[in-house]
Scaffold this motif. Structure first.
Motif, PDB file in Angstrom:
ATOM      1  N   PRO A   1      29.664 -45.774  20.020  1.00  0.00           N
ATOM      2  CA  PRO A   1      29.369 -46.673  21.439  1.00  0.00           C
ATOM      3  C   PRO A   1      30.749 -47.265  21.639  1.00  0.00           C
ATOM      4  CG  PRO A   1      27.587 -46.588  19.874  1.00  0.00           C
ATOM      5  CD  PRO A   1      28.597 -45.732  19.075  1.00  0.00           C
ATOM      6  N   LYS A   2      31.047 -47.577  23.022  1.00  0.00           N
ATOM      7  CA  LYS A   2      32.224 -48.325  23.231  1.00  0.00           C
ATOM      8  C   LYS A   2      32.189 -49.610  22.872  1.00  0.00           C
ATOM      9  CE  LYS A   2      36.324 -48.285  25.067  1.00  0.00           C
ATOM     10  NZ  LYS A   2      36.728 -49.243  24.457  1.00  0.00           N
TER      11      LYS A   2
ATOM     12  N   GLN B   1      45.690 -43.714  24.094  1.00  0.00           N
ATOM     13  CA  GLN B   1      44.279 -44.081  24.707  1.00  0.00           C
ATOM     14  C   GLN B   1      43.361 -42.811  24.939  1.00  0.00           C
ATOM     15  OE1 GLN B   1      43.303 -47.195  24.643  1.00  0.00           O
ATOM     16  NE2 GLN B   1      41.274 -46.572  25.383  1.00  0.00           N
TER      17      GLN B   1
ATOM     18  N   GLU C   1      34.425 -40.267  21.114  1.00  0.00           N
ATOM     19  CA  GLU C   1      33.440 -40.197  22.182  1.00  0.00           C
ATOM     20  C   GLU C   1      32.081 -40.197  21.782  1.00  0.00           C
ATOM     21  OE1 GLU C   1      33.969 -35.982  23.587  1.00  0.00           O
ATOM     22  OE2 GLU C   1      33.562 -35.314  21.765  1.00  0.00           O
TER      23      GLU C   1
ATOM     24  N   LYS D   1      31.536 -50.582  19.971  1.00  0.00           N
ATOM     25  CA  LYS D   1      31.871 -50.508  18.398  1.00  0.00           C
ATOM     26  C   LYS D   1      33.350 -50.334  18.181  1.00  0.00           C
ATOM     27  CE  LYS D   1      27.958 -50.570  15.796  1.00  0.00           C
ATOM     28  NZ  LYS D   1      27.777 -49.701  15.023  1.00  0.00           N
ATOM     29  N   TRP D   2      33.951 -49.903  19.289  1.00  0.00           N
ATOM     30  CA  TRP D   2      35.564 -49.917  19.186  1.00  0.00           C
ATOM     31  C   TRP D   2      36.353 -50.433  19.997  1.00  0.00           C
ATOM     32  CZ3 TRP D   2      39.096 -46.732  21.807  1.00  0.00           C
ATOM     33  CH2 TRP D   2      38.513 -46.038  22.785  1.00  0.00           C
ATOM     34  N   THR D   3      37.679 -50.914  19.905  1.00  0.00           N
ATOM     35  CA  THR D   3      38.536 -51.352  21.062  1.00  0.00           C
ATOM     36  C   THR D   3      40.019 -51.227  20.246  1.00  0.00           C
ATOM     37  OG1 THR D   3      38.987 -53.233  22.519  1.00  0.00           O
ATOM     38  CG2 THR D   3      38.674 -53.736  20.426  1.00  0.00           C
ATOM     39  N   THR D   4      41.090 -51.321  21.212  1.00  0.00           N
ATOM     40  CA  THR D   4      42.444 -51.283  20.717  1.00  0.00           C
ATOM     41  C   THR D   4      43.031 -52.689  20.742  1.00  0.00           C
ATOM     42  OG1 THR D   4      43.176 -50.820  22.962  1.00  0.00           O
ATOM     43  CG2 THR D   4      42.463 -48.956  21.430  1.00  0.00           C
TER      44      THR D   4
ATOM     45  N   LYS E   1      32.624 -52.488  13.189  1.00  0.00           N
ATOM     46  CA  LYS E   1      33.352 -52.230  14.390  1.00  0.00           C
ATOM     47  C   LYS E   1      34.687 -51.789  13.794  1.00  0.00           C
ATOM     48  CE  LYS E   1      34.264 -54.490  18.475  1.00  0.00           C
ATOM     49  NZ  LYS E   1      33.257 -54.917  19.741  1.00  0.00           N
TER      50      LYS E   1
ATOM     51  N   GLU F   1      39.699 -41.863  23.087  1.00  0.00           N
ATOM     52  CA  GLU F   1      38.734 -41.564  23.803  1.00  0.00           C
ATOM     53  C   GLU F   1      38.030 -40.414  23.468  1.00  0.00           C
ATOM     54  OE1 GLU F   1      37.107 -43.629  26.075  1.00  0.00           O
ATOM     55  OE2 GLU F   1      38.657 -45.053  26.743  1.00  0.00           O
TER      56      GLU F   1
END
Length: 352
Positions: free
Chosen positions: A333-334, A322, A330, A336-339, A309, A326
């Motif tokens: 996989p979404k 943001q 790119e 696998k990451w976040t803010t 992660k 993005e």
């Protein structure tokens, strides 16, 4: 920024003139480091050292303190400043005590101890500390013929498990590296302040996953004794710390945090962890205010199955940030990451 660069240039000239005058106190400290299994003999470990043998200069400390105070219009902490005006003791011998064999090394031209050497598993067990989720070893380091000793704290990073690798500045500690004045104030004045909720979340992850922690930061190693106080006060999990050393030959204190050298060094340390372990998973935590997203995107592309992660700190209303993420992520996989902005934004379950 131009005014700060000019003032720091003047300080550099003063330091050059006063070099070698009224030194009166030597010191030795070691930043917590890491050890990995030796691939050629798994009964041995490769231990990484990172320490500094220095001599203080009170006149330099006073001059820099007063100069910086003119910039920030605020009283600063001389005990921190004196670590940046101290001179490294170059080409001096330091040794690990208590072994059945002699194990010594030399400091480099900046007084730094930064080498790696092999220790046996028996030696590791001899100095291993009981308890805790991470295997930890404590060695005593001394300077021959000097009444000067320090403790070297080493964390064992084996092939299996989970390691959280975290940035410090503006990820868990408020530094505001995008502001020159605030960086100086937050570095040299008063208590360090934590990003809310981060210590609680890190302790939760440590307990849930029996995880180890490594702190990989642009902060100079001269700050480590004060960062240690911050970590203990706020209750962050202990772990290895991977830092660079600031000298007055660097461009200036502010750009030190943002330099390409920092990106290179941080990338090298991440490779070190990934290449020296086989199945261990890593969670990368950083912020958008420096180059963490660029570094982490590059590392993920090379080790997609090892990076569990990626968490990036940003402000909620930072739409440009943001969009930048993005674009950078790119190909990740979404899931696998976040803010996040504070610790309460982070998930208790990293793998869900």
């Amino acid at each position: 920024m131009k005014e700060i660069v000019l003032v720091i240039a003047i300080v550099f000239l003063i330091l050059t003139c006063c070099n070698g005058f009224l030194f009166d106190k030597k010191g030795l400290f070691f930043v917590p480091s890491v050890a990995f299994r030796n691939r050629s003999s798994t009964s041995n470990w490769i231990l990484y050292n990172q320490g500094w043998y220095y001599e203080e200069n009170p006149i330099q400390a006073l001059l820099v303190e007063k100069t910086f105070e003119l910039i920030v219009q605020k009283d600063l902490d001389r005990s921190r400043i004196k670590m940046f005006t101290a001179e490294g003791r170059k080409q001096k011998t330091v040794c690990i005590d208590g072994l059945d064999r002699e194990m010594c090394t030399m400091t480099d031209d900046n007084g730094l101890v930064k080498n790696k050497f092999t220790v046996t598993n028996d030696e590791i067990q001899q100095f291993r500390q009981p308890g805790g989720s991470a295997g930890k070893v404590l060695f005593q380091i001394s300077v021959p013929n000097k009444n000067l000793r320090a403790t070297s704290e080493v964390y064992l990073c084996d092939d299996h498990g989970v390691t959280f690798i975290s940035d410090i500045d503006d990820t868990i500690k408020i530094t505001e590296v995008t502001s020159s004045i605030q960086t100086l104030v937050n570095t040299f004045s008063g208590e360090f302040h934590a990003v809310p909720g981060m210590a609680d979340m890190y302790r939760s992850w440590e307990k849930k996953y029996n995880a180890t922690f490594a702190y990989l930061t642009a902060s100079p190693d001269q700050l480590y004794p004060f960062l240690r106080e911050f970590f203990e006060r706020e209750g962050f999990p202990s772990g290895s710390a991977h830092m660079r050393h600031f000298t007055w030959l660097d461009a200036n204190f502010i750009s030190f945090f943002m330099s390409s050298n920092y990106m290179k060094r941080k990338t090298e340390i991440l490779h070190m962890f990934l290449e020296n372990t086989r199945h261990r998973l890593f969670v990368l935590i950083g912020d958008i205010f420096q180059k963490d997203p660029d570094i982490y995107a590059s590392i993920y592309a090379q080790y997609p199955n090892r990076i569990a992660k990626i968490f990036i700190r940003k402000y909620r209303d930072d739409l440009d940030g943001q969009q930048r993420l993005e674009t950078l992520f790119e190909n990740i996989p979404k899931a696998k990451w976040t803010t996040f902005e504070t610790g309460s934004d982070l998930p208790q379950d990293v793998f869900s």
